[in-house]
Design an enzyme around this catalytic site. Structure first.
Site, PDB file in Angstrom:
ATOM      1  CB  SER A   2      -1.601  -4.717 -12.284  1.00  0.00           C
ATOM      2  OG  SER A   2      -1.728  -4.816 -13.738  1.00  0.00           O
TER       3      SER A   2
ATOM      4  CE1 TYR B  65      -6.609  -1.494 -12.386  1.00  0.00           C
ATOM      5  CE2 TYR B  65      -4.713  -2.163 -14.075  1.00  0.00           C
ATOM      6  CZ  TYR B  65      -5.420  -2.424 -12.943  1.00  0.00           C
ATOM      7  OH  TYR B  65      -5.433  -3.744 -12.533  1.00  0.00           O
TER       8      TYR B  65
END
Ligand code: BGC
Length: 262
Positions: free
Chosen positions: A147, A160
Site C-alpha cells: 500500500s 496496518y
C-alpha cells in the site's frame, strides 16, 4: 505487438473473491493463466460469483477456502492446489485487513495482533509454501500487495501501516534469497482504489472530494488499474523486475498538497 501471455501458468490469489484480489484474478485469467481464487471459508459465495464470471473452462479455475493466518490452513490450501494444478507459477499475496480505526492507546491489542497475523504472517506462510514449490521448478513470481501506507503514516491504523512496511522489507529480503533460483519477488503499493475496504470514503461526496485532493490525478483508482499491473508483473514482460515496490497510486505519494503553494 506486445502481449501479456500467461497461457499454461498457474496463479494463486489470496482474497481473490473481492476488491483488488478479484481484479487480479480476472486480469490473470484473461491473460490465459489458470487461477486459484483463495478466500475465507465464510466468503465462498462471492468467490463462486467471481469464478462464474471467468471466461475459462471449468478445470482452469477453482475456489479454495483458507484462513491465511493459520499455517495449517495455508498448507491445506496448497495441498488442494498441488492436486488440481501440480504447480504454482504466480502467488498474489493480496488478502489483507485494515482493522478498526483506533489510536494505539485506545486499541484492543487482540485486534491489533489480528491485522499483523493476516497481513504479515499470512503473506509469509503463503510465500514460504510458494517458494518451496518455485525453488523445485526453478521459476515463479511472488507479488505482495502492500500500500502507499508502506511509506505514508496513517493515524489510527498503526497495525496496518506497520504490516505493510514489514511486507515491503519481506519482499526485498525474499527477492535476495530467491533470485538464485530464478524466482522474482515484487511488491505492488496501490493508493486509494475503489474497493470494499474503503467504500465508506469513496461512496460519499464529502469524503470523496477530500480524497481526490490527496491524489495528483484527482480521483481514486479502479480495481482493474491494479489488476492490469499484476498481470504485467506476472508475465515475461516484467522478467527483469524483482526486489522492489511498484507504486500505483495516481500520484498520492508525490505531495499533491504542493501543487498549490508550499
Ligand atoms: C487502504 C485504503 C486507502 C488507501 C489510501 C489503502 O492501503 O486500504 O483504505 O484508501 O490505502 O489511503
Amino acid at each position: 505487438m506486445l502481449n501479456i501471455d500467461l497461457e499454461g501458468k498457474v496463479a494463486l490469489v489470496t482474497g481473490g473473491n473481492s476488491g483488488l484480489g478479484e481484479a487480479s484474478v480476472k486480469a490473470l485469467s484473461n491473460c490465459g493463466a489458470k487461477v486459484a481464487i483463495c478466500h475465507l471459508p465464510s466468503q465462498a459465495e462471492s468467490a463462486n460469483l467471481v469464478l462464474d464470471q471467468l471466461e475459462r473452462a471449468s478445470d482452469e479455475a477453482i475456489c479454495v477456502p483458507v484462513d491465511i493466518s493459520s499455517y495449517g490452513s495455508v498448507r491445506e490450501m496448497y495441498d488442494t492446489i498441488d492436486k488440481t494444478f501440480q504447480r504454482v507459477d504466480v502467488l498474489v499475496n493480496n488478502a489483507g485487513i485494515d482493522g478498526p480505526r483506533k489510536e494505539l492507546v485506545d486499541a484492543d491489542i487482540s485486534k491489533w495482533e489480528e491485522v499483523i497475523k493476516v497481513n504479515l504472517f499470512g503473506a509469509t506462510y503463503c510465500a514460504k509454501e510458494a517458494l518451496l514449490r518455485m525453488k523445485k521448478q526453478s521459476s515463479g513470481i511472488i507479488i505482495n500487495m502492500t500500500s502507499v501506507h508502506e511509506y505514508i503514516a496513517w493515524s489510527g491504523y498503526s497495525a496496518y501501516t506497520a504490516s505493510k512496511a514489514a511486507l515491503s522489507m519481506l519482499t526485498k529480503t525474499l527477492a535476495q534469497e530467491a533470485g538464485r533460483y530464478h524466482v522474482r519477488v515484487i511488491a505492488v503499493a496501490p493508493g486509494a482504489i475503489k474497493t470494499p475496504i474503503n467504500k465508506d470514503v469513496w461512496s460519499q461526496p464529502s469524503s470523496l472530494s477530500d480524497l481526490d485532493e490527496k491524489i495528483l490525478l484527482g480521483r481514486p483508482g479502479e480495481p482493474e488499474e491494479i489488476g492490469n499491473v499484476i498481470a504485467f508483473l506476472a508475465s515475461p514482460l516484467a522478467s527483469y523486475i524483482t526486489g522492489t515496490t511498484l507504486v500505483v497510486d495516481g500520484g498520492m505519494l508525490d505531495y499533491p498538497a504542493f501543487v498549490h503553494g508550499g
